[in-house]
Design a protein around this motif. Structure first.
Motif, short mmCIF file in Angstrom:
data_model
loop_
_atom_site.label_atom_id
_atom_site.label_comp_id
_atom_site.label_asym_id
_atom_site.label_seq_id
_atom_site.Cartn_x
_atom_site.Cartn_y
_atom_site.Cartn_z
N ASP A 26 23.36 23.55 -30.62
CA ASP A 26 23.87 22.75 -29.76
C ASP A 26 25.88 22.55 -29.38
O ASP A 26 26.23 22.66 -28.63
CB ASP A 26 23.27 21.64 -29.62
CG ASP A 26 21.95 20.88 -29.71
OD1 ASP A 26 21.43 22.55 -29.11
OD2 ASP A 26 21.31 19.97 -29.61
N PHE A 27 26.47 22.40 -30.44
CA PHE A 27 27.90 22.79 -30.11
C PHE A 27 28.52 24.26 -30.42
O PHE A 27 28.32 25.69 -31.28
CB PHE A 27 28.43 22.02 -30.96
CG PHE A 27 28.00 20.81 -31.05
CD1 PHE A 27 28.94 19.70 -30.45
CD2 PHE A 27 27.24 20.06 -31.83
CE1 PHE A 27 28.43 18.41 -30.16
CE2 PHE A 27 26.36 18.53 -31.67
CZ PHE A 27 27.26 18.23 -30.51
N VAL B 230 34.01 18.55 -27.66
CA VAL B 230 33.42 18.34 -29.31
C VAL B 230 33.45 20.16 -29.46
O VAL B 230 32.76 21.16 -29.11
CB VAL B 230 33.08 17.99 -29.60
CG1 VAL B 230 32.94 17.89 -31.05
CG2 VAL B 230 33.29 16.83 -29.36
N ASP C 123 32.67 13.49 -24.66
CA ASP C 123 32.47 14.21 -24.02
C ASP C 123 32.12 15.34 -25.47
O ASP C 123 32.58 16.21 -25.56
CB ASP C 123 32.89 14.43 -22.79
CG ASP C 123 32.57 15.82 -21.69
OD1 ASP C 123 31.29 15.85 -22.50
OD2 ASP C 123 31.47 15.07 -20.98
N PRO C 124 30.60 15.67 -25.36
CA PRO C 124 29.87 16.69 -26.30
C PRO C 124 31.15 18.31 -26.39
O PRO C 124 30.85 19.21 -27.03
CB PRO C 124 28.83 16.51 -26.96
CG PRO C 124 27.92 15.46 -25.29
CD PRO C 124 28.93 14.69 -25.10
N ARG C 125 30.78 18.66 -24.61
CA ARG C 125 31.69 19.27 -23.95
C ARG C 125 32.79 19.34 -24.66
O ARG C 125 33.49 20.51 -24.78
CB ARG C 125 31.47 19.69 -22.44
CG ARG C 125 29.78 19.70 -22.53
CD ARG C 125 29.48 19.95 -20.91
NE ARG C 125 30.08 18.02 -20.36
CZ ARG C 125 30.06 18.09 -18.99
NH1 ARG C 125 29.44 18.45 -18.30
NH2 ARG C 125 30.23 16.47 -19.24
N LEU D 47 31.10 9.19 -32.63
CA LEU D 47 31.94 9.70 -30.80
C LEU D 47 31.49 9.52 -29.82
O LEU D 47 31.98 9.53 -28.82
CB LEU D 47 32.05 11.41 -31.29
CG LEU D 47 33.09 12.34 -32.19
CD1 LEU D 47 32.64 13.68 -32.12
CD2 LEU D 47 34.07 10.96 -32.18
N GLY D 48 29.96 9.59 -30.09
CA GLY D 48 29.24 8.92 -29.27
C GLY D 48 29.73 7.46 -28.47
O GLY D 48 29.88 7.20 -27.23
N SER E 249 31.03 26.50 -31.87
CA SER E 249 31.41 26.42 -33.16
C SER E 249 32.43 27.37 -34.03
O SER E 249 32.16 27.91 -33.08
CB SER E 249 30.09 26.18 -34.13
OG SER E 249 29.93 27.25 -34.45
N HIS F 253 21.18 21.03 -35.54
CA HIS F 253 22.13 20.22 -35.56
C HIS F 253 23.24 20.42 -35.17
O HIS F 253 24.55 20.28 -34.55
CB HIS F 253 22.62 19.59 -36.84
CG HIS F 253 21.42 18.55 -36.75
ND1 HIS F 253 20.36 18.91 -37.27
CD2 HIS F 253 20.96 17.09 -36.15
CE1 HIS F 253 19.14 17.85 -37.33
NE2 HIS F 253 19.65 17.09 -37.14
N LEU G 105 28.76 12.01 -35.14
CA LEU G 105 28.59 12.38 -33.38
C LEU G 105 27.69 11.30 -32.82
O LEU G 105 28.82 10.63 -32.06
CB LEU G 105 27.28 13.07 -33.44
CG LEU G 105 27.58 14.17 -33.93
CD1 LEU G 105 26.47 15.49 -34.12
CD2 LEU G 105 28.50 15.26 -33.18
#
Ligand code: GDP
Ligand code: MG
Length: 374
Positions: A342-343, A316, A312-314, A306-307, A345, A339, A303
């Protein structure tokens, strides 16, 4: 002088090149180095383990070095990969003893990055890393040859070293300058891909998380037949159709995150992952069968990178792989972990094929959704 510190012969391993590997006895190390060797184009013949890859005459213990000599003679390996950083004198001694080419962990990683580097910037980053790899080894190589050939007299060696060093430093400065320039130029392959007008989905995650297994499965199951298109794409990018044949995406496999990456390699690593910046969706693969701690640490560093690439985490989607290895109890815990919570999955087993239907429909939903505005 016998001092050879020329440029690294890049991507020289052919698909049939046999290799014998020396690594640590744990499963992670074994899996990772074997995957790296394959990514560099080698066929793994044997994997020898050693509890401590010690800093000795040969990099490995003397007994192990003799064992290796026998093994490569028997299995026909032309190359030995040692899963540690070796000095050039260690590599030279081991090569002389075994009559095989010796590649250390850092050289192997460099070769993979060199193969993967497509943009000008990535290529320059790799070249810079090569020079950083060579610097201490050039010094060591001169010392080695001086000791061997003209004991007690080091004047010549030092002069040769000075010349070599000045050349290396000059080259480094030139590359750094070019890097500044290339940061502003457009990425050619991105423009090309945009012309195809298909959403771009990229696989990311640690080595051995199962990216290639999933990539091959999705690519073969989609039975995409566009030979003309294939020839314009790299072997690690494929057209994949989702659910109905009308929706197609470009799916791209990557080298993946690598553990124990020396700092001087981090920048070139990031630049070879440059395509993730332009991905419409990143499938972040996690080996869910690992301990929660290990998965958490790895996810954290993925992460981070990627950051840094401004992903953008959205965009992922976490792909929790190897669910076939999990017990019911552990199954629940994974989703509870803050952890992962928030995603978005999806759980799959890439080898068994479980969850792939669900995965395809999630990909479809996400690439159809409007790209989030920053
Ligand atoms: P990559 O480094 O991310 O490309 O990982 P690979 O696809 O090469 O897979 C690494 C190892 O994990 C291989 O031995 C695979 O067979 C294994 N593997 C991949 N997916 C699964 C899975 O769903 N379940 C199990 N049990 N093994 C898997
Ligand atoms: Mg792979």
């Amino acid at each position: 002088m016998g001092v050879k510190v020329g440029r690294i012969d890049m991507g020289n391993a052919g698909p049939a090149d046999k290799v014998t590997i020396v690594t640590y006895p744990d499963e992670f190390s074994k899996g990772e180095i074997a995957e790296l060797a394959r990514a560099a184009g080698y066929t793994v013949q044997a994997l020898v383990t050693q509890r401590r890859v010690v800093k000795s005459e040969y990099g490995v213990g003397v007994g192990k070095a003799q064992e290796l000599q026998q093994i490569v003679e028997d299995n026909g390996s032309k190359t030995i990969i040692v899963d540690e950083a070796l000095t050039s004198s260690q590599a030279n001694r081991l090569a002389t003893l075994t009559h095989a080419e010796v590649v250390d962990r850092e050289r192997l990683i460099l070769n993979i990055f060199a193969r993967r580097a497509k943009t000008t910037e990535a290529k320059l980053q790799v070249e810079l890393a090569e020079l950083r790899y060579e610097m201490p080894r050039a010094k060591d190589a001169v010392r080695y040859s001086v000791q061997g050939e003209r004991a007690g007299f080091s004047g010549m060696g030092e002069t040769a070293m000075d010349v070599k060093f000045r050349a290396l430093k000059r080259r480094m400065a030139a590359i750094k300058e070019k890097l500044e320039d290339s940061r502003t130029t457009r990425q050619l392959h991105t423009a090309e891909r945009r012309k195809l007008g298909m959403p771009f989905v990229s696989l990311a995650g640690y080595t051995s998380s199962g990216k290639t297994t999933l990539f091959n499965r999705l690519a073969s199951e989609s039975k995409e037949e566009s030979p003309n298109l294939f020839t314009t794409l790299t072997t690690t990018t494929r057209v994949v159709s989702l659910s109905d044949a009308r929706m197609k995406v470009l799916l791209s496999d990557t080298v993946g995150f690598i553990s124990r990456l020396p700092t001087y390699l981090v920048e070139s690593f990031k630049s070879t992952l440059d395509e993730l910046r332009y991905a419409d969706l990143v499938l972040l693969m996690v080996d869910a069968s690992e301990s929660a701690d290990s998965a958490r640490v790895k996810l954290g560093s993925c992460l981070d990178v990627l950051g840094q690439l401004d992903v953008d985490p959205r965009r992922v989607l976490l792909v929790l792989n190897k669910m076939d290895l999990l017990t019911e109890a552990r199954n629940e815990k994974i989703e509870e972990d803050p952890h992962f919570r928030d995603f978005q999955s999806v759980r799959i087993s890439a080898v068994r094929g479980d969850g792939l239907h669900k995965l395809r429909s999630r990909i479809l939903e996400l690439v159809r959704a409007p790209r989030p505005q920053p």
